[in-house]
Design a protein around this motif. Structure first.
Motif, short mmCIF file in Angstrom:
data_model
loop_
_atom_site.label_atom_id
_atom_site.label_comp_id
_atom_site.label_asym_id
_atom_site.label_seq_id
_atom_site.Cartn_x
_atom_site.Cartn_y
_atom_site.Cartn_z
N GLN A 8 0.88 -1.24 -0.12
CA GLN A 8 0.01 0.00 -0.12
C GLN A 8 0.95 1.29 -0.05
O GLN A 8 2.06 1.23 0.38
N GLN A 51 -17.86 -4.12 2.34
CA GLN A 51 -16.95 -5.16 2.25
C GLN A 51 -15.56 -4.51 2.18
O GLN A 51 -14.34 -5.36 2.65
N MET A 52 -15.50 -3.48 1.81
CA MET A 52 -14.11 -2.79 1.45
C MET A 52 -13.69 -1.75 2.64
O MET A 52 -12.39 -1.18 2.58
N GLY A 53 -14.49 -1.27 3.30
CA GLY A 53 -14.17 -0.32 4.47
C GLY A 53 -14.05 0.93 4.06
O GLY A 53 -13.34 1.81 4.78
N SER A 123 -7.41 -5.30 -7.09
CA SER A 123 -6.66 -4.58 -6.63
C SER A 123 -5.13 -4.91 -6.78
O SER A 123 -4.46 -6.15 -6.56
N TYR A 125 -2.73 -4.05 -4.84
CA TYR A 125 -2.11 -3.96 -3.25
C TYR A 125 -2.16 -5.54 -2.65
O TYR A 125 -3.42 -6.21 -2.76
N ASP A 127 -3.20 -8.32 -0.38
CA ASP A 127 -4.32 -8.87 0.29
C ASP A 127 -5.55 -8.08 0.06
O ASP A 127 -6.47 -8.15 0.89
N ARG A 129 -6.08 -5.17 0.20
CA ARG A 129 -6.39 -4.11 1.27
C ARG A 129 -5.80 -2.65 0.77
O ARG A 129 -4.79 -2.60 0.41
N PHE A 130 -6.87 -1.77 1.26
CA PHE A 130 -6.10 -0.34 0.57
C PHE A 130 -7.07 0.65 1.29
O PHE A 130 -8.08 0.65 1.93
N SER A 131 -6.42 1.89 1.50
CA SER A 131 -7.23 2.92 2.00
C SER A 131 -7.94 3.79 0.75
O SER A 131 -7.80 3.43 -0.59
N SER A 141 -9.18 -0.22 -8.68
CA SER A 141 -8.93 -1.68 -9.15
C SER A 141 -9.52 -2.36 -10.37
O SER A 141 -9.72 -3.34 -10.56
#
Ligand code: OOG
Ligand code: MG
Length: 244
Positions: A8, A51-53, A123, A125, A127, A129-131, A141
């Motif tokens: 990230q 799901q992605m926060g 993605s 990134y 896992d 996971r991203f901001s 993505s």
């Protein structure tokens, strides 16, 4: 060439800079000869936000190289950890002038067709996971997309779009179910929300573009097999994932 995830970005990247990075990333695709195919919205449904926060609507760009013909194959060897999600696609029939005030832009008058769609997101990134700035810099993505049959956007269809059942079907089983009404309340409202975003972040909206309104359901892992987005009234967009 094997696709690999990257770490990230360092925290604190301003959103404006993240959009600049995205434009530079897409710019490199265009320099390689790809053509802009359209604009996509992301995080327009609660299911995706949860799901992605991330709970802010984001915007990305899709190119002709990302287009998979309806029913066509997606090569998993080119992807890192792909997911698939059902979309509603619109076709822009006229250029939109973004130089005047938002209130003067009637995007609905410039859209002439609607179709069921599928988006393959991947993605870059680790896992997945991203901001918020991370995912914006990574062109939201975007990896591949499929558009099913186009339908004229007549008055009855516009109204029906407020609540059409959307299913993500994997190898014949319903993996996710939602409604087009979960896309910012109505997919046409998602199109309206695109106008200020496009203006602020420098996205051209030109005739012939495909606009993806954002997934109504959570995304599911993309594995070898057949995936379909089934949207009531609009029909099916499908693809086959395989290692080529
Ligand atoms: C970001 C892309 C979100 C959508 O339809 O909400 C998106 C991601 O979930 O990786 O395309
Ligand atoms: Mg999407």
């Amino acid at each position: 060439m094997r696709a690999e995830a990257v770490p990230q970005l360092p925290p604190g990247l301003p959103l404006a800079d993240a959009y600049r990075i995205q434009h530079a990333v897409v710019g490199r695709r265009l320099e390689r000869g790809e053509r802009l195919a359209g604009t996509k919205l992301g995080m327009t449904s609660r299911a995706k936000m949860a799901q992605m926060g991330i709970s802010e609507v984001i915007c990305g760009q899709i190119t002709d190289a990302m287009a998979v013909p309806d029913g066509g194959a997606v090569d998993l060897a080119r992807l890192i950890h792909p997911r698939v999600e059902p979309e509603v696609a619109f076709r822009l029939a006229r250029d939109i002038d973004l130089t005047g005030p938002d209130a003067e832009v009637d995007i609905l008058a410039c859209v002439d067709a609607v179709a069921p769609g599928l988006e393959i997101i991947d993605s870059r990134y680790a896992d997945f996971r991203f901001s918020l700035p991370d995912v914006v810099a990574d062109n939201t993505s975007a990896a591949f997309f499929v558009v099913g049959p186009w339908w004229a956007l007549d008055e009855a269809t516009r109204e029906a779009l407020g609540d059409l059942t959307v299913e993500l079907v994997i190898d014949g089983e319903v993996a996710e179910r939602g409604s087009t009404g979960e896309i910012l309340g109505h997919p046409l409202d998602a199109l309206r929300a695109l106008v200020p975003l496009a203006r602020e972040r420098g996205f051209p909206l030109t005739a012939g573009q495909i606009l993806l309104a954002g997934a109504a359901t959570a995304a599911a892992p993309l594995r070898p097999g057949r995936v379909q987005a089934r949207v009531a009234r609009l029909g099916i967009a499908s693809a086959v994932a395989e290692y080529a």
